[in-house]
Motif scaffolding. Sequence first.
Motif, PDB file in Angstrom:
ATOM      1  N   GLY A  38      40.330  42.428  35.200  1.00 11.73           N
ATOM      2  CA  GLY A  38      40.163  41.707  33.945  1.00 11.73           C
ATOM      3  C   GLY A  38      41.353  40.829  33.596  1.00 11.73           C
ATOM      4  O   GLY A  38      41.206  39.807  32.934  1.00 11.73           O
ATOM      5  N   PHE A  39      42.540  41.200  34.029  1.00 10.48           N
ATOM      6  CA  PHE A  39      43.731  40.397  33.751  1.00 10.48           C
ATOM      7  C   PHE A  39      43.900  39.236  34.722  1.00 10.48           C
ATOM      8  O   PHE A  39      44.637  38.310  34.432  1.00 10.48           O
ATOM      9  CB  PHE A  39      44.993  41.265  33.774  1.00 10.48           C
ATOM     10  N   THR A  40      43.263  39.279  35.874  1.00  7.83           N
ATOM     11  CA  THR A  40      43.419  38.187  36.828  1.00  7.83           C
ATOM     12  C   THR A  40      42.694  36.949  36.321  1.00  7.83           C
ATOM     13  O   THR A  40      41.658  37.054  35.665  1.00  7.83           O
ATOM     14  CB  THR A  40      42.863  38.574  38.216  1.00  7.83           C
ATOM     15  N   PRO A  41      43.224  35.772  36.620  1.00 12.34           N
ATOM     16  CA  PRO A  41      42.580  34.540  36.128  1.00 12.34           C
ATOM     17  C   PRO A  41      41.376  34.148  36.977  1.00 12.34           C
ATOM     18  O   PRO A  41      41.352  33.112  37.630  1.00 12.34           O
ATOM     19  CB  PRO A  41      43.703  33.504  36.210  1.00 12.34           C
ATOM     20  N   THR A  42      40.376  35.018  36.984  1.00  9.52           N
ATOM     21  CA  THR A  42      39.175  34.787  37.799  1.00  9.52           C
ATOM     22  C   THR A  42      37.926  34.847  36.934  1.00  9.52           C
ATOM     23  O   THR A  42      36.933  35.440  37.335  1.00  9.52           O
ATOM     24  CB  THR A  42      39.080  35.844  38.914  1.00  9.52           C
ATOM     25  N   ILE A  43      37.983  34.241  35.758  1.00  6.11           N
ATOM     26  CA  ILE A  43      36.830  34.247  34.863  1.00  6.11           C
ATOM     27  C   ILE A  43      35.635  33.661  35.614  1.00  6.11           C
ATOM     28  O   ILE A  43      35.722  32.620  36.246  1.00  6.11           O
ATOM     29  CB  ILE A  43      37.103  33.410  33.603  1.00  6.11           C
ATOM     30  N   GLY A  44      34.534  34.334  35.534  1.00  2.21           N
ATOM     31  CA  GLY A  44      33.326  33.902  36.228  1.00  2.21           C
ATOM     32  C   GLY A  44      33.119  34.622  37.548  1.00  2.21           C
ATOM     33  O   GLY A  44      32.002  34.678  38.049  1.00  2.21           O
ATOM     34  N   PHE A  45      34.185  35.169  38.114  1.00  2.93           N
ATOM     35  CA  PHE A  45      34.093  35.885  39.380  1.00  2.93           C
ATOM     36  C   PHE A  45      34.448  37.359  39.224  1.00  2.93           C
ATOM     37  O   PHE A  45      34.449  38.096  40.203  1.00  2.93           O
ATOM     38  CB  PHE A  45      35.008  35.256  40.431  1.00  2.93           C
ATOM     39  N   GLN A  46      34.774  37.771  38.003  1.00  2.00           N
ATOM     40  CA  GLN A  46      35.218  39.145  37.808  1.00  2.00           C
ATOM     41  C   GLN A  46      34.120  40.157  38.128  1.00  2.00           C
ATOM     42  O   GLN A  46      34.406  41.206  38.712  1.00  2.00           O
ATOM     43  CB  GLN A  46      35.731  39.341  36.385  1.00  2.00           C
ATOM     44  N   THR A  47      32.890  39.872  37.785  1.00  2.00           N
ATOM     45  CA  THR A  47      31.800  40.791  38.083  1.00  2.00           C
ATOM     46  C   THR A  47      31.583  40.896  39.586  1.00  2.00           C
ATOM     47  O   THR A  47      31.382  41.998  40.113  1.00  2.00           O
ATOM     48  CB  THR A  47      30.501  40.330  37.393  1.00  2.00           C
ATOM     49  N   ILE A  48      31.669  39.775  40.272  1.00  2.00           N
ATOM     50  CA  ILE A  48      31.514  39.783  41.733  1.00  2.00           C
ATOM     51  C   ILE A  48      32.661  40.564  42.368  1.00  2.00           C
ATOM     52  O   ILE A  48      32.437  41.370  43.279  1.00  2.00           O
ATOM     53  CB  ILE A  48      31.454  38.336  42.271  1.00  2.00           C
ATOM     54  N   LEU A  49      33.882  40.347  41.881  1.00  2.00           N
ATOM     55  CA  LEU A  49      35.028  41.104  42.398  1.00  2.00           C
ATOM     56  C   LEU A  49      34.858  42.594  42.146  1.00  2.00           C
ATOM     57  O   LEU A  49      35.160  43.416  43.022  1.00  2.00           O
ATOM     58  CB  LEU A  49      36.322  40.617  41.754  1.00  2.00           C
ATOM     59  N   CYS A  50      34.399  42.955  40.961  1.00  3.66           N
ATOM     60  CA  CYS A  50      34.168  44.374  40.655  1.00  3.66           C
ATOM     61  C   CYS A  50      33.152  44.973  41.605  1.00  3.66           C
ATOM     62  O   CYS A  50      33.337  46.089  42.106  1.00  3.66           O
ATOM     63  CB  CYS A  50      33.698  44.548  39.215  1.00  3.66           C
ATOM     64  N   TYR A  51      32.072  44.256  41.858  1.00  3.22           N
ATOM     65  CA  TYR A  51      31.034  44.764  42.751  1.00  3.22           C
ATOM     66  C   TYR A  51      31.574  44.933  44.173  1.00  3.22           C
ATOM     67  O   TYR A  51      31.369  45.973  44.799  1.00  3.22           O
ATOM     68  CB  TYR A  51      29.819  43.834  42.741  1.00  3.22           C
ATOM     69  N   LEU A  52      32.277  43.917  44.675  1.00  3.72           N
ATOM     70  CA  LEU A  52      32.794  43.993  46.042  1.00  3.72           C
ATOM     71  C   LEU A  52      33.826  45.108  46.191  1.00  3.72           C
ATOM     72  O   LEU A  52      33.784  45.881  47.156  1.00  3.72           O
ATOM     73  CB  LEU A  52      33.411  42.652  46.440  1.00  3.72           C
ATOM     74  N   ILE A  53      34.731  45.219  45.241  1.00  7.60           N
ATOM     75  CA  ILE A  53      35.764  46.252  45.328  1.00  7.60           C
ATOM     76  C   ILE A  53      35.154  47.642  45.171  1.00  7.60           C
ATOM     77  O   ILE A  53      35.563  48.589  45.844  1.00  7.60           O
ATOM     78  CB  ILE A  53      36.885  45.986  44.311  1.00  7.60           C
ATOM     79  N   SER A  54      34.148  47.770  44.297  1.00  5.04           N
ATOM     80  CA  SER A  54      33.509  49.082  44.149  1.00  5.04           C
ATOM     81  C   SER A  54      32.782  49.486  45.430  1.00  5.04           C
ATOM     82  O   SER A  54      32.766  50.665  45.795  1.00  5.04           O
ATOM     83  CB  SER A  54      32.545  49.091  42.964  1.00  5.04           C
ATOM     84  N   LYS A  55      32.206  48.544  46.126  1.00  7.81           N
ATOM     85  CA  LYS A  55      31.539  48.864  47.389  1.00  7.81           C
ATOM     86  C   LYS A  55      32.549  49.177  48.486  1.00  7.81           C
ATOM     87  O   LYS A  55      32.316  50.044  49.326  1.00  7.81           O
ATOM     88  CB  LYS A  55      30.622  47.710  47.836  1.00  7.81           C
ATOM     89  N   LEU A  56      33.682  48.476  48.490  1.00  4.83           N
ATOM     90  CA  LEU A  56      34.702  48.730  49.510  1.00  4.83           C
ATOM     91  C   LEU A  56      35.409  50.065  49.302  1.00  4.83           C
ATOM     92  O   LEU A  56      35.751  50.747  50.271  1.00  4.83           O
ATOM     93  CB  LEU A  56      35.741  47.603  49.511  1.00  4.83           C
ATOM     94  N   THR A  57      35.633  50.437  48.048  1.00  5.95           N
ATOM     95  CA  THR A  57      36.383  51.659  47.768  1.00  5.95           C
ATOM     96  C   THR A  57      35.498  52.858  47.466  1.00  5.95           C
ATOM     97  O   THR A  57      35.993  53.979  47.399  1.00  5.95           O
ATOM     98  CB  THR A  57      37.327  51.453  46.571  1.00  5.95           C
ATOM     99  N   GLY A  58      34.222  52.635  47.247  1.00  4.42           N
ATOM    100  CA  GLY A  58      33.319  53.732  46.896  1.00  4.42           C
ATOM    101  C   GLY A  58      33.437  54.147  45.440  1.00  4.42           C
ATOM    102  O   GLY A  58      33.023  55.231  45.073  1.00  4.42           O
ATOM    103  N   GLY A  59      34.010  53.283  44.625  1.00  2.00           N
ATOM    104  CA  GLY A  59      34.160  53.572  43.205  1.00  2.00           C
ATOM    105  C   GLY A  59      32.900  53.251  42.426  1.00  2.00           C
ATOM    106  O   GLY A  59      31.874  52.854  42.979  1.00  2.00           O
ATOM    107  N   SER A  60      32.987  53.396  41.134  1.00  2.60           N
ATOM    108  CA  SER A  60      31.858  53.149  40.260  1.00  2.60           C
ATOM    109  C   SER A  60      31.875  51.700  39.769  1.00  2.60           C
ATOM    110  O   SER A  60      32.819  51.275  39.094  1.00  2.60           O
ATOM    111  CB  SER A  60      31.918  54.099  39.062  1.00  2.60           C
ATOM    112  N   PHE A  61      30.835  50.954  40.105  1.00  2.86           N
ATOM    113  CA  PHE A  61      30.748  49.559  39.673  1.00  2.86           C
ATOM    114  C   PHE A  61      30.629  49.459  38.159  1.00  2.86           C
ATOM    115  O   PHE A  61      31.263  48.599  37.541  1.00  2.86           O
ATOM    116  CB  PHE A  61      29.558  48.865  40.349  1.00  2.86           C
TER     117      PHE A  61
END
Length: 152
Positions: A38-61
Amino acid sequence: MKKIDIKFLRNEWRRELKILKEYPLKISISFATGVFIGFTPTIGFQTILCYLISKLTGGSFIIMFIGSSIPTGIPYLIPFTYYGCYKVGLFITKMRPEFTLSDFKELKSFLSWIIIDIGKPLIYGCLICGLVGWIISFLLVYFILRFKNEKN
């Protein structure tokens, strides 16, 4: 590409609920990672980043998405969040950008101003604020969940 249907969504929802019930550490890490994103300047891509990182780490999207909505989830907070990150970046880099509109006589000087005078402190400030936000939110959520689990 995988087809998204009701069965797929139901299985994803069950997987998320299992994570929520059984793993307070994983929830805390997912939430804190979302705050960092949320702090990174990636407005518009934050949801995509959350999804990709949650899939890579096995965390909760879902938890990661909620965490990413804390710093920039309310549109009115976005300028204040990034201005604060920019000020932190100026403090860290010891930069003092001084400019006037008359300095921008050609496109090259304008691009240099955006990339160096604004971009560098903003990136550093976002990373520092994201790291501090990650640590604080991780500790807060982890201890709340531990206290809740001990109480039950």
